[in-house]
Write a protein that holds these residues in place. Structure first.
Motif, PDB file in Angstrom:
ATOM      1  N   TYR A 205       0.862  -1.349  -0.044  1.00 22.71           N
ATOM      2  CA  TYR A 205      -0.004   0.180  -0.177  1.00 22.71           C
ATOM      3  C   TYR A 205       0.902   1.283  -0.219  1.00 22.71           C
ATOM      4  N   ALA A 206       0.433   2.087  -0.576  1.00 23.77           N
ATOM      5  CA  ALA A 206       0.931   3.638  -0.605  1.00 23.77           C
ATOM      6  C   ALA A 206       1.022   4.183   0.725  1.00 23.77           C
ATOM      7  N   GLU A 207       1.988   4.977   1.033  1.00 20.99           N
ATOM      8  CA  GLU A 207       2.208   5.581   2.332  1.00 20.99           C
ATOM      9  C   GLU A 207       0.971   6.440   2.781  1.00 20.99           C
ATOM     10  N   GLU A 208       0.131   7.224   1.833  1.00 23.75           N
ATOM     11  CA  GLU A 208      -1.124   7.790   2.255  1.00 23.75           C
ATOM     12  C   GLU A 208      -2.334   6.812   2.451  1.00 23.75           C
ATOM     13  N   GLN A 209      -2.252   5.621   1.697  1.00 22.87           N
ATOM     14  CA  GLN A 209      -3.179   4.582   2.118  1.00 22.87           C
ATOM     15  C   GLN A 209      -3.108   4.001   3.575  1.00 22.87           C
ATOM     16  N   LEU A 210      -1.960   3.882   3.936  1.00 21.35           N
ATOM     17  CA  LEU A 210      -1.457   3.578   5.352  1.00 21.35           C
ATOM     18  C   LEU A 210      -1.999   4.449   6.390  1.00 21.35           C
ATOM     19  N   VAL A 211      -1.660   5.745   6.055  1.00 20.70           N
ATOM     20  CA  VAL A 211      -2.100   6.890   6.796  1.00 20.70           C
ATOM     21  C   VAL A 211      -3.495   6.642   7.161  1.00 20.70           C
ATOM     22  N   HIS A 212      -4.253   6.602   5.978  1.00 19.99           N
ATOM     23  CA  HIS A 212      -5.849   6.678   6.157  1.00 19.99           C
ATOM     24  C   HIS A 212      -6.374   5.434   6.800  1.00 19.99           C
ATOM     25  N   ILE A 213      -5.706   4.200   6.797  1.00 18.68           N
ATOM     26  CA  ILE A 213      -6.067   2.889   7.623  1.00 18.68           C
ATOM     27  C   ILE A 213      -5.848   3.148   8.849  1.00 18.68           C
TER      28      ILE A 213
ATOM     29  N   SER B 231      -5.303   5.682  10.623  1.00 15.92           N
ATOM     30  CA  SER B 231      -6.138   6.813  11.264  1.00 15.92           C
ATOM     31  C   SER B 231      -7.559   6.592  11.422  1.00 15.92           C
ATOM     32  N   MET B 232      -8.271   5.892  10.487  1.00 12.48           N
ATOM     33  CA  MET B 232      -9.639   5.635  10.381  1.00 12.48           C
ATOM     34  C   MET B 232      -9.922   4.365  11.124  1.00 12.48           C
ATOM     35  N   TYR B 233      -9.149   3.304  10.954  1.00 10.98           N
ATOM     36  CA  TYR B 233      -9.508   2.090  11.325  1.00 10.98           C
ATOM     37  C   TYR B 233      -9.118   1.810  12.749  1.00 10.98           C
TER      38      TYR B 233
ATOM     39  N   ILE C 197      -9.117  -5.096  10.007  1.00  9.71           N
ATOM     40  CA  ILE C 197     -10.338  -4.137   9.359  1.00  9.71           C
ATOM     41  C   ILE C 197     -10.338  -4.214   8.077  1.00  9.71           C
ATOM     42  N   GLU C 198      -8.997  -3.529   7.724  1.00 10.80           N
ATOM     43  CA  GLU C 198      -8.741  -3.382   5.956  1.00 10.80           C
ATOM     44  C   GLU C 198      -8.514  -4.620   5.345  1.00 10.80           C
TER      45      GLU C 198
END
Length: 302
Positions: free
Chosen positions: A140-148, A150-152, A206-207
């Protein structure tokens, strides 16, 4: 009655069964069969009724019982509506779901759900699925990891954690739970390291299993699956899934926005039964510490 407590101790068992308000002849869905603890208690109540139990985990299939009233479906509960149609069933009297990961899965190092053991970075509830936690962490791209994160995981320093993951994987692929733990520990507060690690592993789980999407589809399907007066009972373990269930039971949508008709009357498909969320008592917490985050919410179809 036998309950596979080695696999999973049924959480809020008495409260859940009472909340479903089952009667002889009831048709019921247990959306999360697991060790079968709740299912067995449900079968005690419905006599000649039928129980349709879902679980995508192949290990759960080993806990099924021989009973003409029991039907095990080894698939994700998001497909409940489709599979019940296969059985010629349009609606049921009650739906139950315990959204927690089974104790069995947490205690098997090879499944990768827990940071307490070293094992493959897997986390798939359905081991036939393609995506595992290793692919998320390494691809996963770094921004995708940030989203996961922080969100999940509701991790406050998600950006720092994601950067550490990318830095580590650039040197060597992260393939084990121990490897992930080592990375995450660098970002964890000293006083709450275990809680932080649990949040990291939760986010990835969760992801990997698309848990939020599956829960939304399942809740939406419950509107069609439940008969008028039927009960929906769900046990949640973290704020994300609890918020979805709370809002959906209150308003019939995930935002929790109450809609009104022309005359100002509130339009909701459910009547909330649990005005105050039900949590484990001291006796259950002592017997099963893993139940400490459990919250039971119940609604009745109007």
């Amino acid at each position: 009655m036998f309950v596979n407590e080695v696999y999973h101790i049924p959480v809020l068992a008495r409260e859940s069964i009472e909340a479903l308000r089952l009667v002889p002849g009831s048709d019921v869905i247990d959306a999360t069969f697991g060790g079968g603890g709740h299912s067995r208690l449900i079968l005690d109540q419905i006599t000649e009724g039928r129980l349709f139990a879902f679980d995508q985990d192949e290990d759960a299939a080993g806990n099924t019982m021989k009973d003409d009233r029991f039907f095990f479906i080894r698939h994700n509960f998001r497909y409940a509506k489709y599979f019940l149609r296969h059985f010629g069933v349009e609606q049921v009297d009650a739906i139950f779901a315990d959204l927690g990961v089974s104790s069995h899965d947490f205690d098997v190092p090879g499944r990768g759900f827990s940071f307490r053991f070293d094992g493959d970075l897997d986390m798939r509830m359905n081991r036939d699925a393609r995506l595992d936690a290793s692919a998320v962490v390494n691809d996963y791209a770094e921004e995708q990891l940030v989203h996961i994160f922080s969100m999940y995981g509701e991790i406050k320093n998600a950006r720092k954690l994601a950067a550490e993951v990318v830095k580590a994987r650039n040197e060597k692929a992260v393939k084990t739970t121990a490897g992930l733990r080592e990375i995450a520990s660098k970002c964890a507060p000293r006083t709450t390291e275990n809680k932080y690690l649990a949040q990291v592993f939760q986010a990835l789980r969760i992801e990997v299993n698309a848990e939020m999407e599956a829960l939304k589809e399942f809740l939406e399907a419950s509107l069609d699956l439940l008969k008028k007066g039927g009960r929906l009972a769900v046990i949640t373990y973290h704020s994300l899934e609890d918020r979805l269930c709370k809002n959906f039971m209150k308003a019939g949508n995930f935002a929790g926005k109450m809609e009104k008709d022309f005359y100002g009357n509130v339009q909701s498909p459910f009547k909330v039964v649990t005005r105050k969320v039900i949590t484990p008592g001291e006796e259950e917490l002592e017997m099963n510490p893993r139940s400490r985050s459990a919250k039971l919410r119940v609604a009745e179809r109007l």
